[in-house]
Scaffold this motif. Structure first.
Motif, PDB file in Angstrom:
ATOM      1  N   ARG A   1       1.909   5.286  -0.462  1.00 33.68           N
ATOM      2  CA  ARG A   1       1.413   6.657  -0.319  1.00 33.68           C
ATOM      3  C   ARG A   1       2.480   7.618  -0.834  1.00 33.68           C
ATOM      4  NH1 ARG A   1      -3.929   8.374   0.984  1.00 33.68           N
ATOM      5  NH2 ARG A   1      -4.909   6.461   1.737  1.00 33.68           N
TER       6      ARG A   1
ATOM      7  N   ASP B   1     -10.794   7.029   3.533  1.00 33.14           N
ATOM      8  CA  ASP B   1      -9.479   6.556   3.083  1.00 33.14           C
ATOM      9  C   ASP B   1      -9.456   5.036   2.953  1.00 33.14           C
ATOM     10  OD1 ASP B   1      -8.026   9.039   2.939  1.00 33.14           O
ATOM     11  OD2 ASP B   1      -8.042   9.093   5.121  1.00 33.14           O
TER      12      ASP B   1
ATOM     13  N   GLU C   1       0.876  -1.176   0.000  1.00 34.54           N
ATOM     14  CA  GLU C   1       0.000   0.000   0.000  1.00 34.54           C
ATOM     15  C   GLU C   1       0.911   1.223   0.000  1.00 34.54           C
ATOM     16  OE1 GLU C   1      -3.322  -0.213   2.883  1.00 34.54           O
ATOM     17  OE2 GLU C   1      -2.779  -2.335   3.095  1.00 34.54           O
TER      18      GLU C   1
ATOM     19  N   LYS D   1     -11.145   0.053  -3.092  1.00 38.84           N
ATOM     20  CA  LYS D   1     -11.328   0.275  -4.534  1.00 38.84           C
ATOM     21  C   LYS D   1      -9.998   0.167  -5.273  1.00 38.84           C
ATOM     22  CE  LYS D   1     -13.645   4.193  -4.123  1.00 38.84           C
ATOM     23  NZ  LYS D   1     -14.395   5.397  -4.581  1.00 38.84           N
ATOM     24  N   ARG D   2      -8.904   0.590  -4.614  1.00 43.89           N
ATOM     25  CA  ARG D   2      -7.583   0.445  -5.236  1.00 43.89           C
ATOM     26  C   ARG D   2      -7.236  -1.041  -5.439  1.00 43.89           C
ATOM     27  NH1 ARG D   2      -6.095   5.041  -1.493  1.00 43.89           N
ATOM     28  NH2 ARG D   2      -5.855   6.853  -2.870  1.00 43.89           N
TER      29      ARG D   2
ATOM     30  N   GLN E   1     -11.437   3.860  -0.032  1.00 42.94           N
ATOM     31  CA  GLN E   1     -10.678   4.115  -1.256  1.00 42.94           C
ATOM     32  C   GLN E   1      -9.624   3.033  -1.465  1.00 42.94           C
ATOM     33  OE1 GLN E   1     -11.563   6.476  -3.319  1.00 42.94           O
ATOM     34  NE2 GLN E   1      -9.968   6.044  -4.830  1.00 42.94           N
ATOM     35  N   ASP E   2      -9.025   2.533  -0.363  1.00 43.75           N
ATOM     36  CA  ASP E   2      -8.036   1.457  -0.477  1.00 43.75           C
ATOM     37  C   ASP E   2      -8.674   0.174  -1.008  1.00 43.75           C
ATOM     38  OD1 ASP E   2      -5.855   2.933   0.342  1.00 43.75           O
ATOM     39  OD2 ASP E   2      -6.076   2.420   2.458  1.00 43.75           O
TER      40      ASP E   2
ATOM     41  N   GLU F   1      -1.704  11.100  -2.149  1.00 42.12           N
ATOM     42  CA  GLU F   1      -2.286  10.135  -3.077  1.00 42.12           C
ATOM     43  C   GLU F   1      -1.721   8.746  -2.805  1.00 42.12           C
ATOM     44  OE1 GLU F   1      -1.516  11.530  -7.002  1.00 42.12           O
ATOM     45  OE2 GLU F   1      -2.863  13.262  -6.833  1.00 42.12           O
TER      46      GLU F   1
ATOM     47  N   SER G   1      -9.189  -2.367  -8.334  1.00 42.99           N
ATOM     48  CA  SER G   1      -8.599  -1.886  -9.587  1.00 42.99           C
ATOM     49  C   SER G   1      -7.339  -2.677  -9.932  1.00 42.99           C
ATOM     50  CB  SER G   1      -8.263  -0.397  -9.457  1.00 42.99           C
ATOM     51  OG  SER G   1      -7.567   0.070 -10.601  1.00 42.99           O
ATOM     52  N   ALA G   2      -6.522  -2.992  -8.912  1.00 40.43           N
ATOM     53  CA  ALA G   2      -5.290  -3.749  -9.143  1.00 40.43           C
ATOM     54  C   ALA G   2      -5.575  -5.181  -9.595  1.00 40.43           C
ATOM     55  CB  ALA G   2      -4.439  -3.751  -7.872  1.00 40.43           C
TER      56      ALA G   2
ATOM     57  N   LYS H   1      -1.719   4.214  -3.877  1.00 44.63           N
ATOM     58  CA  LYS H   1      -1.981   3.135  -4.824  1.00 44.63           C
ATOM     59  C   LYS H   1      -1.718   1.809  -4.118  1.00 44.63           C
ATOM     60  CE  LYS H   1       2.623   2.811  -6.994  1.00 44.63           C
ATOM     61  NZ  LYS H   1       3.357   2.842  -8.277  1.00 44.63           N
ATOM     62  N   VAL H   2      -2.258   0.741  -4.666  1.00 39.95           N
ATOM     63  CA  VAL H   2      -2.027  -0.609  -4.159  1.00 39.95           C
ATOM     64  C   VAL H   2      -1.364  -1.432  -5.252  1.00 39.95           C
ATOM     65  CG1 VAL H   2      -3.143  -2.770  -3.460  1.00 39.95           C
ATOM     66  CG2 VAL H   2      -3.903  -0.609  -2.463  1.00 39.95           C
TER      67      VAL H   2
END
Length: 378
Positions: free
Chosen positions: A59, A104, A57, A110-111, A107-108, A64, A114-115, A66-67
């Motif tokens: 930052r 937050d 994870e 959802k990341r 959102q993780d 911003e 997405s990955a 991403k995972v």
């Protein structure tokens, strides 16, 4: 009951993605799953050392994130585990340390989705404390956060959502085409409560109390399992005033059997600030209740534990039982009055059964062990 003659076979290879917010619980779930499968002949010679999918994870300095998934998820049965209530998780942004909010954490999730890029066979999100569950219905010109969030997960490829003791389960109507499992931890809490406490559990010695009308169904379940009578406190509010966004409580009205001299178990879904619990405890002590125990699925302690310490020291509260489904501050975990109920074995069992295409009903509705515990105490 499962069919004993049925050949059990995993639907696909299993993988669990545990986010930072659920690190401790996720490891326990993984251990429980391994232990469970060690006892199943179907996995002889094929048992994995871990079902956890490695990930990072990340930052950036501007906040911003991403995972990054380090292991393949192609064709796997993936379970994403996240505690959106864990405010102890932090990240650096412009040189400041920020605590992660429920937004937050969501959102993780959802990341992660997405990955995965749609390569998993099936994705299940395990979110013990449902995101935005307090914003589940609209009464005026206000946002409908929970329904929108659930629909986002559906659009991102989630096929099943597993959560616990939802504030209002009808929010699942927002996603009628995917599975939504709302599990109640009541049996695990009752199991620990009976095991730990030296109590005479009968109608003459003990009562189950609902702190408001919203918790009545839960109180009725507890009373049914324990064989006790149930009482209810009704919050009488002044609807001519609004303080802090709410109509102030004028009086807690009680309906039920005589309380004097009885042990009491207060049951609720959530302890936020704890003020409602303190009000009920005060009312119970006015009515000369003996020992008072509190049971809640989620213990947030939004205003700290100082007042709980005082109530325990003054002999007003004996114990508070809550689960490890969301973050519990160390100050509470280490207190004499707090008992943490571990839910990892149940969640491990649920993941195991779903991966094997078996019903989870026997796991969440089995009360035979409660009868065994009560017999031992007798």
């Amino acid at each position: 009951m499962q069919n004993p003659n049925r050949t059990i076979k995993p639907n696909s290879e299993l993988g669990i993605i545990v986010l930072e917010s659920c690190k401790e619980l996720g490891q326990k779930i993984n251990n429980s799953l391994i232990k469970r499968r060690m006892e199943m002949s179907e996995f002889s010679g094929t048992l994995k050392e871990s079902y956890l999918i490695s990930k990072n994870e990340v930052r950036f300095s501007n906040g911003e994130g991403k995972v990054v998934l380090n292991d393949s998820v192609r064709g796997k049965d993936i379970y994403v585990v996240c505690d959106i209530g864990n405010y102890s998780c932090t990240y650096e942004m412009f040189g400041f340390t920020n605590h992660k909010s429920p937004d937050d954490h969501f959102q993780d999730i959802k990341r992660v989705l997405s990955a995965i890029e749609g390569k998993a066979r099936k994705i299940t999100v395990i979110m013990p404390l449902l995101y935005a569950s307090r914003q589940h219905r609209r009464r005026s010109r206000e946002s409908l956060d929970c329904a929108i969030a659930l629909q986002e997960l559906e659009r991102l490829g989630v096929k099943d959502i597993i959560t616990f003791d939802v504030h209002d389960p009808t929010v699942q109507n927002a996603i009628p085409l995917i599975s939504f499992d709302n599990i109640y931890p009541s049996q695990e809490i009752i199991k620990m409560f009976i095991h730990e406490e030296d109590l005479q559990i009968d109608k003459e010695s003990m009562l189950v109390i609902s702190p408001d009308t919203g918790a009545m169904d839960r109180a009725i379940y507890y009373s049914g399992v324990l064989g006790l009578d149930v009482g209810l406190f009704y919050k009488r509010r002044d609807h001519s005033k609004v303080i802090g966004g709410k109509n102030p409580i004028v009086q807690h009205e009680y309906m039920g059997r005589e309380i004097e001299g009885k042990d009491v178990l207060i049951v609720d879904d959530m302890i936020s600030s704890g003020e409602s619990i303190f009000d009920i405890v005060d009312e119970l002590k006015k009515r000369k209740a003996r020992r008072i125990f509190v049971s809640a699925t989620f213990a947030l302690f939004a205003k700290g534990v100082k007042k709980f310490n005082k109530y325990y020291k003054d002999g007003l509260i004996d114990k508070v039982y809550s689960t490890n489904l969301t973050y519990i501050p160390e100050e509470a975990r280490n207190s004499d009055w707090f008992r943490e109920v571990d839910m990892s074995n149940l969640i491990g069992g649920i993941i195991n059964n779903l991966n094997l295409d078996l019903s989870i009903g026997p796991l969440v509705h089995d009360t035979t062990y409660l009868d065994e515990i009560k017999m031992k105490k007798e």
